[in-house]
Design an enzyme around this catalytic site. Sequence first.
Site, PDB file in Angstrom:
ATOM      1  N   ARG A 164       0.873  -1.193   0.000  1.00 26.92           N
ATOM      2  CA  ARG A 164       0.000   0.000   0.000  1.00 26.92           C
ATOM      3  C   ARG A 164       0.893   1.221   0.000  1.00 26.92           C
ATOM      4  NH1 ARG A 164      -5.059   1.921   3.713  1.00 26.92           N
ATOM      5  NH2 ARG A 164      -6.018   0.396   2.337  1.00 26.92           N
ATOM      6  N   HIS A 217      -7.599   0.759  -6.063  1.00 29.07           N
ATOM      7  CA  HIS A 217      -7.769   0.010  -4.805  1.00 29.07           C
ATOM      8  C   HIS A 217      -8.516  -1.293  -5.131  1.00 29.07           C
ATOM      9  CE1 HIS A 217      -7.889  -0.896  -0.702  1.00 29.07           C
ATOM     10  NE2 HIS A 217      -8.770  -0.023  -0.246  1.00 29.07           N
ATOM     11  N   GLN A 224     -10.435  -3.688  -2.617  1.00 31.61           N
ATOM     12  CA  GLN A 224     -11.698  -3.126  -2.124  1.00 31.61           C
ATOM     13  C   GLN A 224     -12.843  -3.493  -3.066  1.00 31.61           C
ATOM     14  OE1 GLN A 224     -12.285  -1.004   0.776  1.00 31.61           O
ATOM     15  NE2 GLN A 224     -14.391  -1.475   0.223  1.00 31.61           N
ATOM     16  N   ASP A 274     -16.968   8.068  -1.080  1.00 31.66           N
ATOM     17  CA  ASP A 274     -15.666   7.931  -0.419  1.00 31.66           C
ATOM     18  C   ASP A 274     -15.324   9.303   0.159  1.00 31.66           C
ATOM     19  OD1 ASP A 274     -13.084   7.118   0.341  1.00 31.66           O
ATOM     20  OD2 ASP A 274     -12.243   7.273  -1.684  1.00 31.66           O
ATOM     21  N   CYS A 299     -16.220   2.650   1.233  1.00 34.18           N
ATOM     22  CA  CYS A 299     -15.056   1.787   1.524  1.00 34.18           C
ATOM     23  C   CYS A 299     -14.588   1.921   2.964  1.00 34.18           C
ATOM     24  CB  CYS A 299     -13.921   2.122   0.562  1.00 34.18           C
ATOM     25  SG  CYS A 299     -13.486   3.866   0.553  1.00 34.18           S
ATOM     26  N   ARG A 355     -13.948  -7.569   3.103  1.00 29.31           N
ATOM     27  CA  ARG A 355     -12.543  -7.328   2.752  1.00 29.31           C
ATOM     28  C   ARG A 355     -11.710  -8.562   3.095  1.00 29.31           C
ATOM     29  NH1 ARG A 355     -10.311  -2.546   2.459  1.00 29.31           N
ATOM     30  NH2 ARG A 355      -8.831  -3.722   1.207  1.00 29.31           N
TER      31      ARG A 355
HETATM   32  N1  NVA Z   1      -9.692   7.395  -1.297  1.00 26.36           N
HETATM   33  C1  NVA Z   1      -9.323   6.911   0.014  1.00 26.36           C
HETATM   34  C2  NVA Z   1      -9.641   5.454   0.137  1.00 26.36           C
HETATM   35  C3  NVA Z   1      -9.376   4.871   1.502  1.00 26.36           C
HETATM   36  C4  NVA Z   1      -9.693   3.416   1.594  1.00 26.36           C
HETATM   37  C5  NVA Z   1      -7.855   7.183   0.259  1.00 26.36           C
HETATM   38  O1  NVA Z   1      -7.048   6.928  -0.638  1.00 26.36           O
HETATM   39  O2  NVA Z   1      -7.527   7.673   1.345  1.00 26.36           O
HETATM   40  N1   CP Z   2     -11.167   0.596   2.977  1.00 24.41           N
HETATM   41  C1   CP Z   2      -9.875   0.532   3.342  1.00 24.41           C
HETATM   42  O1   CP Z   2      -8.965   0.267   2.559  1.00 24.41           O
HETATM   43  O2   CP Z   2      -9.676   0.769   4.667  1.00 24.41           O
HETATM   44  P1   CP Z   2      -8.268   0.925   5.394  1.00 24.41           P
HETATM   45  O3   CP Z   2      -7.655   2.198   4.898  1.00 24.41           O
HETATM   46  O4   CP Z   2      -8.601   0.961   6.852  1.00 24.41           O
HETATM   47  O5   CP Z   2      -7.412  -0.253   5.035  1.00 24.41           O
END
Ligand code: NVA
Ligand code: CP
Length: 328
Positions: free
Chosen positions: A106, A133, A136, A229, A271, A316
């Site tokens: 990540r 992502h 997800q 989101d 998400c 998830r």
């Molecule tokens: N768009 C958000 C998704 C988090 C799961 C981010 O990248 O922070």
């Molecule tokens: N939805 C998601 O990816 O959550 P986290 O950022 O907590 O992993």
Amino acid sequence: MDLKGKDFLTLLDFTQEEILYLLDLAAELKAQKKAGIPHKLCQGKNIALIFEKTSTRTRCSFEVAAYDLGMGVTYLDPTASQIGKKESIADTARVLSSIYDGIEYRGFGQEIVEDLAKYSAVPVWNGLTNEYHPTQILADMLTIREQFGYLKGIEFVYIGDARYNMGNSLMIGCAKLGLNFTACCPENYKPNADLIKTCKEIAATTGATIRFETDPAAAVKNADVIYTDVWVSMGEPAEVWEKRIAELLPYQVNKELMAKTGKQTTVFMHCLPSFHDLKTKIGKEMGERFNLTALEVTDEVFESAQSIVFAEAENRMHTIKALMAATL
Ligand code: NVA
Ligand code: CP
């Protein structure tokens, strides 16, 4: 279906059949878990989890799924490794893939996870980049299928910042699996033109449709799923909040918007994490600064019977487990 050794970087690299296979496997492993049937399909293997951004769901899902499959796990937090600071991605990939059987990443740009996969001898799974992502989306599609019993023809509306990882990945997922995708956002929040073109080409082969709408009331008419989101994603500077709130507040998911679908069966998805109240540090700060009680979704919708966000979050784990079992 043989996905052994395959990287999971974006759903663009997977066929509809492969994605459906992962969903079916996830449903099977979920049923086994609920029935207390052990499923240590990867006994004796080990995986590394690299997180250059924070996480609750993704990290916990990879860890618990790995334990359930009989694997060992090493978690490398955003400060604990040499990656990028003292060691290149190419060197890291060659070191980790000589020790581990799979690597989750990540972080920031998609090119980083692609580089990692290029130099790694073992499968690399994208646990979120700025652009995509994909794990997800597996959970989201499993959740929608559990809710409605099918995916093809579902009227799916994504509302808010559609340029980032979630908007991009949901558009790809819907195109691949035949859902009718609408992104509802201001013109400057649409995914990039190349990705839209690619998704429209995919949609033409699966029966999906891809549509853009700036007016929330028009967008949500007939929607089965309304998905949003956060308006500011991880890694973006705090200065962008003011402009985002000004531009995206008309796209907040609230009770009035949910009522405009014309369907009793519409569900709300997210998400997570979500700013649905002021019980978080950032939520409280923004709420007080801009005189709001919630940001992208109101607490009323988030807590309503139409909200399936926690079933979605649970999935998830089951879907990430299926992904690892299939690719290892
Ligand atoms: N768009 C958000 C998704 C988090 C799961 C981010 O990248 O922070
Ligand atoms: N939805 C998601 O990816 O959550 P986290 O950022 O907590 O992993």
